[in-house]
Scaffold this motif. Structure first.
Motif, PDB file in Angstrom:
ATOM      1  N   GLU A 126       0.842  -1.187   0.000  1.00 50.09           N
ATOM      2  CA  GLU A 126       0.000   0.000   0.000  1.00 50.09           C
ATOM      3  C   GLU A 126       0.882   1.243   0.000  1.00 50.09           C
ATOM      4  O   GLU A 126       1.932   1.265   0.628  1.00 50.09           O
ATOM      5  CB  GLU A 126      -0.893   0.034   1.244  1.00 50.09           C
ATOM      6  CG  GLU A 126      -1.840  -1.128   1.337  1.00 50.09           C
ATOM      7  CD  GLU A 126      -2.605  -1.191   2.637  1.00 50.09           C
ATOM      8  OE1 GLU A 126      -3.687  -1.791   2.628  1.00 50.09           O
ATOM      9  OE2 GLU A 126      -2.123  -0.648   3.658  1.00 50.09           O
ATOM     10  N   ILE A 127       0.431   2.251  -0.717  1.00 54.90           N
ATOM     11  CA  ILE A 127       1.103   3.540  -0.729  1.00 54.90           C
ATOM     12  C   ILE A 127       0.135   4.544  -0.131  1.00 54.90           C
ATOM     13  O   ILE A 127      -1.051   4.561  -0.478  1.00 54.90           O
ATOM     14  CB  ILE A 127       1.478   3.955  -2.165  1.00 54.90           C
ATOM     15  CG1 ILE A 127       2.452   2.945  -2.768  1.00 54.90           C
ATOM     16  CG2 ILE A 127       2.073   5.354  -2.173  1.00 54.90           C
ATOM     17  CD1 ILE A 127       2.752   3.176  -4.228  1.00 54.90           C
ATOM     18  N   TYR A 128       0.623   5.376   0.792  1.00 52.76           N
ATOM     19  CA  TYR A 128      -0.222   6.346   1.480  1.00 52.76           C
ATOM     20  C   TYR A 128       0.148   7.760   1.083  1.00 52.76           C
ATOM     21  O   TYR A 128       1.305   8.070   0.820  1.00 52.76           O
ATOM     22  CB  TYR A 128      -0.065   6.205   3.002  1.00 52.76           C
ATOM     23  CG  TYR A 128      -0.363   4.812   3.488  1.00 52.76           C
ATOM     24  CD1 TYR A 128      -1.663   4.401   3.688  1.00 52.76           C
ATOM     25  CD2 TYR A 128       0.667   3.909   3.734  1.00 52.76           C
ATOM     26  CE1 TYR A 128      -1.945   3.116   4.128  1.00 52.76           C
ATOM     27  CE2 TYR A 128       0.393   2.632   4.172  1.00 52.76           C
ATOM     28  CZ  TYR A 128      -0.911   2.240   4.369  1.00 52.76           C
ATOM     29  OH  TYR A 128      -1.182   0.970   4.801  1.00 52.76           O
ATOM     30  N   GLY A 129      -0.818   8.623   1.045  1.00 52.69           N
ATOM     31  CA  GLY A 129      -0.597  10.027   0.732  1.00 52.69           C
ATOM     32  C   GLY A 129      -1.926  10.752   0.675  1.00 52.69           C
ATOM     33  O   GLY A 129      -2.853  10.397   1.394  1.00 52.69           O
ATOM     34  N   ARG A 130      -2.015  11.752  -0.183  1.00 50.35           N
ATOM     35  CA  ARG A 130      -3.255  12.504  -0.352  1.00 50.35           C
ATOM     36  C   ARG A 130      -3.687  12.447  -1.821  1.00 50.35           C
ATOM     37  O   ARG A 130      -2.873  12.627  -2.717  1.00 50.35           O
ATOM     38  CB  ARG A 130      -3.060  13.956   0.079  1.00 50.35           C
ATOM     39  CG  ARG A 130      -2.936  14.093   1.565  1.00 50.35           C
ATOM     40  CD  ARG A 130      -2.998  15.549   2.009  1.00 50.35           C
ATOM     41  NE  ARG A 130      -3.029  15.624   3.455  1.00 50.35           N
ATOM     42  CZ  ARG A 130      -1.938  15.633   4.218  1.00 50.35           C
ATOM     43  NH1 ARG A 130      -0.747  15.564   3.680  1.00 50.35           N
ATOM     44  NH2 ARG A 130      -2.049  15.701   5.530  1.00 50.35           N
ATOM     45  N   CYS A 131      -4.972  12.229  -2.022  1.00 50.63           N
ATOM     46  CA  CYS A 131      -5.522  12.211  -3.382  1.00 50.63           C
ATOM     47  C   CYS A 131      -5.567  13.656  -3.913  1.00 50.63           C
ATOM     48  O   CYS A 131      -5.393  14.607  -3.131  1.00 50.63           O
ATOM     49  CB  CYS A 131      -6.920  11.602  -3.385  1.00 50.63           C
ATOM     50  SG  CYS A 131      -8.186  12.602  -2.560  1.00 50.63           S
ATOM     51  N   PRO A 132      -5.753  13.838  -5.221  1.00 53.92           N
ATOM     52  CA  PRO A 132      -5.776  15.199  -5.779  1.00 53.92           C
ATOM     53  C   PRO A 132      -6.788  16.124  -5.099  1.00 53.92           C
ATOM     54  O   PRO A 132      -6.497  17.293  -4.844  1.00 53.92           O
ATOM     55  CB  PRO A 132      -6.127  14.968  -7.257  1.00 53.92           C
ATOM     56  CG  PRO A 132      -5.602  13.601  -7.543  1.00 53.92           C
ATOM     57  CD  PRO A 132      -5.832  12.815  -6.274  1.00 53.92           C
ATOM     58  N   GLY A 133      -7.972  15.629  -4.778  1.00 56.18           N
ATOM     59  CA  GLY A 133      -8.981  16.461  -4.125  1.00 56.18           C
ATOM     60  C   GLY A 133      -8.555  16.936  -2.747  1.00 56.18           C
ATOM     61  O   GLY A 133      -8.738  18.107  -2.387  1.00 56.18           O
ATOM     62  N   CYS A 134      -7.965  16.043  -1.969  1.00 56.50           N
ATOM     63  CA  CYS A 134      -7.513  16.417  -0.625  1.00 56.50           C
ATOM     64  C   CYS A 134      -6.275  17.330  -0.691  1.00 56.50           C
ATOM     65  O   CYS A 134      -6.115  18.215   0.146  1.00 56.50           O
ATOM     66  CB  CYS A 134      -7.219  15.187   0.220  1.00 56.50           C
ATOM     67  SG  CYS A 134      -8.737  14.273   0.638  1.00 56.50           S
ATOM     68  N   ARG A 135      -5.415  17.126  -1.695  1.00 57.49           N
ATOM     69  CA  ARG A 135      -4.263  18.018  -1.877  1.00 57.49           C
ATOM     70  C   ARG A 135      -4.723  19.434  -2.177  1.00 57.49           C
ATOM     71  O   ARG A 135      -4.180  20.397  -1.634  1.00 57.49           O
ATOM     72  CB  ARG A 135      -3.375  17.512  -3.012  1.00 57.49           C
ATOM     73  CG  ARG A 135      -2.443  16.409  -2.588  1.00 57.49           C
ATOM     74  CD  ARG A 135      -1.464  16.011  -3.676  1.00 57.49           C
ATOM     75  NE  ARG A 135      -0.722  17.146  -4.169  1.00 57.49           N
ATOM     76  CZ  ARG A 135      -0.432  17.349  -5.459  1.00 57.49           C
ATOM     77  NH1 ARG A 135      -0.826  16.473  -6.363  1.00 57.49           N
ATOM     78  NH2 ARG A 135       0.263  18.395  -5.833  1.00 57.49           N
ATOM     79  N   LEU A 136      -5.725  19.570  -3.035  1.00 58.54           N
ATOM     80  CA  LEU A 136      -6.244  20.900  -3.369  1.00 58.54           C
ATOM     81  C   LEU A 136      -6.886  21.569  -2.165  1.00 58.54           C
ATOM     82  O   LEU A 136      -6.790  22.780  -1.998  1.00 58.54           O
ATOM     83  CB  LEU A 136      -7.271  20.803  -4.504  1.00 58.54           C
ATOM     84  CG  LEU A 136      -6.711  20.587  -5.904  1.00 58.54           C
ATOM     85  CD1 LEU A 136      -7.826  20.378  -6.900  1.00 58.54           C
ATOM     86  CD2 LEU A 136      -5.828  21.759  -6.311  1.00 58.54           C
ATOM     87  N   ALA A 137      -7.540  20.786  -1.316  1.00 56.40           N
ATOM     88  CA  ALA A 137      -8.186  21.346  -0.120  1.00 56.40           C
ATOM     89  C   ALA A 137      -7.171  21.939   0.849  1.00 56.40           C
ATOM     90  O   ALA A 137      -7.518  22.818   1.642  1.00 56.40           O
ATOM     91  CB  ALA A 137      -9.025  20.264   0.560  1.00 56.40           C
ATOM     92  N   LEU A 138      -5.930  21.463   0.801  1.00 58.33           N
ATOM     93  CA  LEU A 138      -4.886  21.963   1.703  1.00 58.33           C
ATOM     94  C   LEU A 138      -4.308  23.302   1.258  1.00 58.33           C
ATOM     95  O   LEU A 138      -3.697  24.002   2.033  1.00 58.33           O
ATOM     96  CB  LEU A 138      -3.754  20.950   1.816  1.00 58.33           C
ATOM     97  CG  LEU A 138      -4.062  19.691   2.604  1.00 58.33           C
ATOM     98  CD1 LEU A 138      -2.893  18.733   2.518  1.00 58.33           C
ATOM     99  CD2 LEU A 138      -4.381  20.030   4.041  1.00 58.33           C
ATOM    100  N   THR A 139      -4.494  23.629  -0.017  1.00 61.21           N
ATOM    101  CA  THR A 139      -3.891  24.873  -0.532  1.00 61.21           C
ATOM    102  C   THR A 139      -4.803  26.066  -0.400  1.00 61.21           C
ATOM    103  O   THR A 139      -5.925  26.027  -0.175  1.00 61.21           O
ATOM    104  CB  THR A 139      -3.464  24.724  -2.001  1.00 61.21           C
ATOM    105  OG1 THR A 139      -4.606  24.369  -2.780  1.00 61.21           O
ATOM    106  CG2 THR A 139      -2.370  23.703  -2.132  1.00 61.21           C
TER     107      THR A 139
END
Length: 139
Positions: A126-139
């Motif tokens: 498994e690889i963990y991180g943030r999906c594109p939608g969650c990445r955009l929410a952080l900016t």
């Protein structure tokens, strides 16, 4: 795995398919990614007021044990999703929303060379991180 396959598997293993069990299957079938027991309880409370944590956890454990649900741990909490049985693959998992994306590459091809002489009985990648939608929410 689809709901009908899961119900058939429960029957084959000698378990009843109650309304609650079907509702749990529907919840995970509709979920886009991994979900927690808390997510499930919140969903079930609308139909089953006062549903107990024991009932939910017992069914989650049963579904995992018979192969209906797969689990992972995110942020120190166990998460569940319907088991993917159609082909061998791995997942990218968003740490924020739990959504998954299939990864077709399997690192076991490389690992098997390093473990010559060992008997490999299974693996999970498994690889963990943030999906594109969650990445955009952080900016």
């Amino acid at each position: 795995m689809k709901i009908n396959e899961a119900i058939e598997l429960l029957k084959q293993k000698g378990y009843k398919t109650t309304g609650k069990r079907k509702e749990i299957l529907t919840f995970f079938d509709n979920a886009d990614g991994y979900r927690t027991a808390k997510d499930l309880i919140q969903h079930l409370e609308a139909s089953y007021e006062g549903i107990s944590f024991d009932t939910v956890y017992r069914n989650l454990h049963l579904y995992n044990q018979v192969g209906i649900l797969e689990t992972t741990e995110l942020n120190g909490e166990k998460h569940f999703r319907m088991n993917c049985t159609h082909h061998h693959h791995h997942h990218f998992i968003c740490r924020d929303c739990g959504k998954t994306k299939e990864i077709e590459v399997c690192p076991m091809d490389e690992v098997q060379h390093s473990l010559a002489g060992y008997s490999i009985e299974g693996h999970k990648f498994e690889i963990y991180g943030r999906c594109p939608g969650c990445r955009l929410a952080l900016t």
